[in-house]
Design a protein around this motif. Sequence first.
Motif, PDB file in Angstrom:
ATOM      1  N   TRP A  55       0.830  -1.210   0.000  1.00  0.00           N
ATOM      2  CA  TRP A  55       0.000   0.000   0.000  1.00  0.00           C
ATOM      3  C   TRP A  55       0.863   1.258   0.000  1.00  0.00           C
ATOM      4  O   TRP A  55       0.563   2.225  -0.712  1.00  0.00           O
ATOM      5  N   ARG A  56       1.952   1.245   0.787  1.00  0.00           N
ATOM      6  CA  ARG A  56       2.865   2.392   0.815  1.00  0.00           C
ATOM      7  C   ARG A  56       3.520   2.603  -0.547  1.00  0.00           C
ATOM      8  O   ARG A  56       3.753   3.747  -0.970  1.00  0.00           O
ATOM      9  N   GLY A  59       0.179   3.222  -3.109  1.00  0.00           N
ATOM     10  CA  GLY A  59      -0.908   4.105  -2.719  1.00  0.00           C
ATOM     11  C   GLY A  59      -2.235   3.396  -2.545  1.00  0.00           C
ATOM     12  O   GLY A  59      -3.257   4.027  -2.262  1.00  0.00           O
ATOM     13  N   ARG A  60      -2.246   2.073  -2.734  1.00  0.00           N
ATOM     14  CA  ARG A  60      -3.463   1.276  -2.556  1.00  0.00           C
ATOM     15  C   ARG A  60      -3.059  -0.183  -2.369  1.00  0.00           C
ATOM     16  O   ARG A  60      -1.919  -0.566  -2.673  1.00  0.00           O
TER      17      ARG A  60
END
Length: 294
Positions: A55-56, A59-60
């Motif tokens: 995710w980092r 962004g998802r």
Amino acid sequence: MKHSLSYTYILLVLSMMLWGGTWVAGRVLAQSVHPMTAAVLRFGLASLILLFMCWRADGRLPRLKRDQILPVTFLGATGVFAYSHFFFTGLQSIPAGRAALIVACTPVCIAAISALFYGEKFGPLRVAGAILSLVGVSIVIADGDPIALLAGGVSRGDFMILGCVASWTAYTLGGRSVMKRLPPLTSVAWSSFTGTLMLLPFALFQGLAEDLVRLRPVDWGCVVFLGFLATALAYYWYYRAINVIGASRAGIFINMVPAFAVITGFLLLDEPIHLSLAVGGCMILSGVYLTNRS
């Protein structure tokens, strides 16, 4: 550039030290709780951290296409579910260093099956390396007397660790096709998550709730080490190194893992280093080197 390479090599060595330490931490944890409990705690924590890292990075949370679900599930079944069962069950009864040396023959098995089913070259030098490595494994298992294997000298713990070899070989070969379509970090994160889901019902049936109550501080330390340091962080460092120096050069460092496991087992668990362990270990690592030479 030199600074970047030096930093990469430092991270690789640290990763190998952490992976060597998994055998000691796993041995400690296996004495306190059921293997399925230990596996769920390790990969449950690792899954959360790996998915957070994905995710980092993007962004998802990473998404899987419908035709990717079954292959990733296969990776979870072999590399997490089956491997964890064999890993923690085996470590209930045999020393960490011994187990790590048996698993060290895995690259030889991968090379041999790749030659059989994928048409990879397997010349005389690789054949000699495979034979040398397997003889080394027999010496380690039989405590220096390979003839004892014919008389039923292989323990249940040894068979469990040989199961680690089989399951990790399947995971590696299965991962070849998966990682052509998915980034390595995404593949590892989702396979870890699916494997944890498979482990959970078995852990609950085997007394997960009761095991959680009686975990000692040292056991929780082992869980954090296994899940965060040795799985999530070490995998991240390893794949980062692959991006810098390539898979072949990074893969050579894996031969350091059993050496770190034997040394750590000796220092922390007072596991003796017998002559048969040293001789068999040298034969295994020499065989792995010959089998994987370019």
